[in-house]
Design an enzyme around this catalytic site. Structure first.
Site, PDB file in Angstrom:
ATOM      1  N   ASP A   1      11.860  13.133  13.856  1.00 50.01           N
ATOM      2  CA  ASP A   1      13.063  13.937  13.782  1.00 50.01           C
ATOM      3  C   ASP A   1      13.091  14.764  15.059  1.00 50.01           C
ATOM      4  O   ASP A   1      12.044  15.231  15.526  1.00 50.01           O
ATOM      5  CB  ASP A   1      13.076  14.833  12.540  1.00 50.01           C
ATOM      6  CG  ASP A   1      14.497  15.270  12.196  1.00 50.01           C
ATOM      7  OD1 ASP A   1      15.459  14.574  12.593  1.00 50.01           O
ATOM      8  OD2 ASP A   1      14.661  16.291  11.525  1.00 50.01           O
TER       9      ASP A   1
ATOM     10  N   ASP B   1      22.550  13.946  25.639  1.00 50.50           N
ATOM     11  CA  ASP B   1      22.052  13.562  26.967  1.00 50.50           C
ATOM     12  C   ASP B   1      22.965  13.960  28.127  1.00 50.50           C
ATOM     13  O   ASP B   1      22.470  14.414  29.164  1.00 50.50           O
ATOM     14  CB  ASP B   1      21.783  12.047  27.025  1.00 50.50           C
ATOM     15  CG  ASP B   1      20.452  11.682  26.367  1.00 50.50           C
ATOM     16  OD1 ASP B   1      19.634  12.587  26.125  1.00 50.50           O
ATOM     17  OD2 ASP B   1      20.237  10.485  26.103  1.00 50.50           O
TER      18      ASP B   1
ATOM     19  N   ASN C   1      17.360   4.365  11.552  1.00 44.87           N
ATOM     20  CA  ASN C   1      18.502   3.466  11.656  1.00 44.87           C
ATOM     21  C   ASN C   1      19.129   3.568  13.031  1.00 44.87           C
ATOM     22  O   ASN C   1      20.138   2.941  13.314  1.00 44.87           O
ATOM     23  CB  ASN C   1      19.569   3.827  10.605  1.00 44.87           C
ATOM     24  CG  ASN C   1      19.104   3.427   9.227  1.00 44.87           C
ATOM     25  OD1 ASN C   1      18.669   2.306   9.023  1.00 44.87           O
ATOM     26  ND2 ASN C   1      19.190   4.353   8.279  1.00 44.87           N
TER      27      ASN C   1
ATOM     28  N   HIS D   1      19.140   3.036  19.279  1.00 51.14           N
ATOM     29  CA  HIS D   1      18.766   3.576  20.589  1.00 51.14           C
ATOM     30  C   HIS D   1      17.292   3.981  20.568  1.00 51.14           C
ATOM     31  O   HIS D   1      16.529   3.680  21.474  1.00 51.14           O
ATOM     32  CB  HIS D   1      19.569   4.835  20.928  1.00 51.14           C
ATOM     33  CG  HIS D   1      21.007   4.582  21.218  1.00 51.14           C
ATOM     34  ND1 HIS D   1      21.445   4.110  22.426  1.00 51.14           N
ATOM     35  CD2 HIS D   1      22.111   4.745  20.463  1.00 51.14           C
ATOM     36  CE1 HIS D   1      22.761   3.994  22.404  1.00 51.14           C
ATOM     37  NE2 HIS D   1      23.187   4.379  21.214  1.00 51.14           N
ATOM     38  N   LYS D   2      16.929   4.685  19.492  1.00 56.05           N
ATOM     39  CA  LYS D   2      15.552   5.178  19.394  1.00 56.05           C
ATOM     40  C   LYS D   2      14.577   4.026  19.231  1.00 56.05           C
ATOM     41  O   LYS D   2      13.498   4.037  19.802  1.00 56.05           O
ATOM     42  CB  LYS D   2      15.425   6.145  18.208  1.00 56.05           C
ATOM     43  CG  LYS D   2      16.208   7.415  18.460  1.00 56.05           C
ATOM     44  CD  LYS D   2      15.834   8.581  17.589  1.00 56.05           C
ATOM     45  CE  LYS D   2      15.498   8.283  16.189  1.00 56.05           C
ATOM     46  NZ  LYS D   2      15.532   9.499  15.358  1.00 56.05           N
TER      47      LYS D   2
ATOM     48  N   PHE E   1      22.294   8.880  24.695  1.00 60.03           N
ATOM     49  CA  PHE E   1      23.083   9.188  23.496  1.00 60.03           C
ATOM     50  C   PHE E   1      22.984  10.686  23.215  1.00 60.03           C
ATOM     51  O   PHE E   1      22.312  11.431  23.931  1.00 60.03           O
ATOM     52  CB  PHE E   1      22.595   8.365  22.292  1.00 60.03           C
ATOM     53  CG  PHE E   1      21.222   8.742  21.790  1.00 60.03           C
ATOM     54  CD1 PHE E   1      20.087   8.316  22.453  1.00 60.03           C
ATOM     55  CD2 PHE E   1      21.073   9.530  20.657  1.00 60.03           C
ATOM     56  CE1 PHE E   1      18.821   8.664  21.997  1.00 60.03           C
ATOM     57  CE2 PHE E   1      19.807   9.889  20.186  1.00 60.03           C
ATOM     58  CZ  PHE E   1      18.681   9.447  20.867  1.00 60.03           C
TER      59      PHE E   1
HETATM   60  P1  ITT Z   1      17.555   8.798  12.371  1.00 65.38           P
HETATM   61  O1  ITT Z   1      17.539  10.008  11.485  1.00 65.38           O
HETATM   62  O2  ITT Z   1      18.151   7.601  11.737  1.00 65.38           O
HETATM   63  O3  ITT Z   1      16.216   8.500  12.956  1.00 65.38           O
HETATM   64  P2  ITT Z   1      19.218  10.453  14.125  1.00 65.38           P
HETATM   65  O4  ITT Z   1      20.364  10.077  15.008  1.00 65.38           O
HETATM   66  O5  ITT Z   1      19.462  11.393  12.996  1.00 65.38           O
HETATM   67  O6  ITT Z   1      18.512   9.110  13.638  1.00 65.38           O
HETATM   68  P3  ITT Z   1      17.298  12.415  15.106  1.00 65.38           P
HETATM   69  O7  ITT Z   1      17.298  13.012  13.762  1.00 65.38           O
HETATM   70  O8  ITT Z   1      15.992  12.138  15.730  1.00 65.38           O
HETATM   71  O9  ITT Z   1      18.163  11.052  15.117  1.00 65.38           O
HETATM   72  O10 ITT Z   1      18.066  13.307  16.116  1.00 65.38           O
HETATM   73  C1  ITT Z   1      19.027  14.205  15.681  1.00 65.38           C
HETATM   74  C2  ITT Z   1      20.089  14.362  16.731  1.00 65.38           C
HETATM   75  O11 ITT Z   1      19.523  14.974  17.891  1.00 65.38           O
HETATM   76  C3  ITT Z   1      20.714  13.051  17.222  1.00 65.38           C
HETATM   77  O12 ITT Z   1      21.772  12.624  16.400  1.00 65.38           O
HETATM   78  C4  ITT Z   1      21.202  13.472  18.597  1.00 65.38           C
HETATM   79  O13 ITT Z   1      22.417  14.176  18.505  1.00 65.38           O
HETATM   80  C5  ITT Z   1      20.117  14.436  19.042  1.00 65.38           C
HETATM   81  N1  ITT Z   1      19.097  13.719  19.829  1.00 65.38           N
HETATM   82  C6  ITT Z   1      17.925  13.211  19.380  1.00 65.38           C
HETATM   83  N2  ITT Z   1      17.261  12.612  20.378  1.00 65.38           N
HETATM   84  C7  ITT Z   1      18.040  12.726  21.472  1.00 65.38           C
HETATM   85  C8  ITT Z   1      17.926  12.308  22.822  1.00 65.38           C
HETATM   86  O14 ITT Z   1      16.883  11.621  23.253  1.00 65.38           O
HETATM   87  N3  ITT Z   1      18.908  12.593  23.661  1.00 65.38           N
HETATM   88  C9  ITT Z   1      19.984  13.282  23.264  1.00 65.38           C
HETATM   89  N4  ITT Z   1      20.185  13.706  22.021  1.00 65.38           N
HETATM   90  C10 ITT Z   1      19.214  13.446  21.129  1.00 65.38           C
END
Ligand code: ITT
Length: 194
Positions: free
Chosen positions: A70, A153, A10, A13-14, A150
């Site tokens: 994840d 970062d 959801n 950004h990703k 986000f």
């Molecule tokens: P979904 O589960 O919906 O995919 P999420 O926000 O929970 O989205 P993740 O589980 O992949 O995403 O990431 C967990 C956290 O790690 C995310 O909320 C950020 O705080 C951090 N994170 C992940 N990727 C990042 C990035 O590229 N840059 C900075 N922080 C990141």
């Protein structure tokens, strides 16, 4: 052959990061595009487990090939924390600012600033599960720098660079990021299959 794959996230950004990494051979659809509005629980104790939970949920419910990722920020001096709890480190929600504050506080006065982002992708194709991993090493700086990106970062300085992930243009981050590295492996794998 064009593959249609669901990306079980959801996080827009990703989605846009991955869309810009994946070429025309693949059509990537979001959860929203297939009408999945549930918040898929991420209750596993590991990144691998959570990625699989998300992919499995979509595969079971919609019967579509899909992948999920994840990611965790693993800080050496904090024994790998926040790790699998990165999204909800300070609060129950995805409060990026509070999460950064908590990490900076815990690292205050700590000399070892080494950290890494680790992404695990779980892919389910026709019921078979495959995992891919991407890592980027770096360090946690003492104060936020930059406004792009986000999550953590603004305080993550990748090794060999003098810009944080939040100061780099997205295209730059995409070349070296944990997610880019994991997705590159996913793409290489899919290319071999196609
Ligand atoms: P979904 O589960 O919906 O995919 P999420 O926000 O929970 O989205 P993740 O589980 O992949 O995403 O990431 C967990 C956290 O790690 C995310 O909320 C950020 O705080 C951090 N994170 C992940 N990727 C990042 C990035 O590229 N840059 C900075 N922080 C990141």
């Amino acid at each position: 052959m064009t593959y249609e794959l669901i990306f079980a996230t959801n996080n827009l950004h990703k989605l846009s990061e991955i869309q810009s990494l994946i070429g025309d051979n693949f059509t990537i659809k979001s959860l929203q595009q297939i009408g999945c509005t549930e918040d898929i629980p991420e209750t596993a104790p590991t990144l691998e487990g959570n990625a699989l939970l998300k992919a499995q949920y979509v595969f079971n419910k919609y019967g579509k090939n899909c992948f999920a990722d994840d990611t965790g920020l693993e800080i050496e001096a904090l024994n790998g924390r926040p790790g699998v709890f990165s999204a909800r480190y300070a609060t129950d929600g995805h409060d990026f600012e509070a999460n950064i504050d908590k990490v900076l506080e815990e690292l205050s006065g700590v000399e070892n600033r080494k950290a890494r982002f680790r992404t695990v992708v779980a892919l389910i194709i026709d019921g078979s599960v495959y995992y891919f991993e991407g890592i980027v090493n770096g360090e946690i700086i003492a104060e936020r720098k930059g406004t792009k990106g986000f999550g953590y970062d603004p305080v993550f300085l990748p090794d060999g660079y003098d810009l944080t992930f939040a100061e780099m243009p997205l295209a730059e981050k995409n070349k070296i990021s944990h997610r880019a590295r994991a997705v590159k492996q996913l793409i290489d794998f899919l290319m071999q299959k196609s």
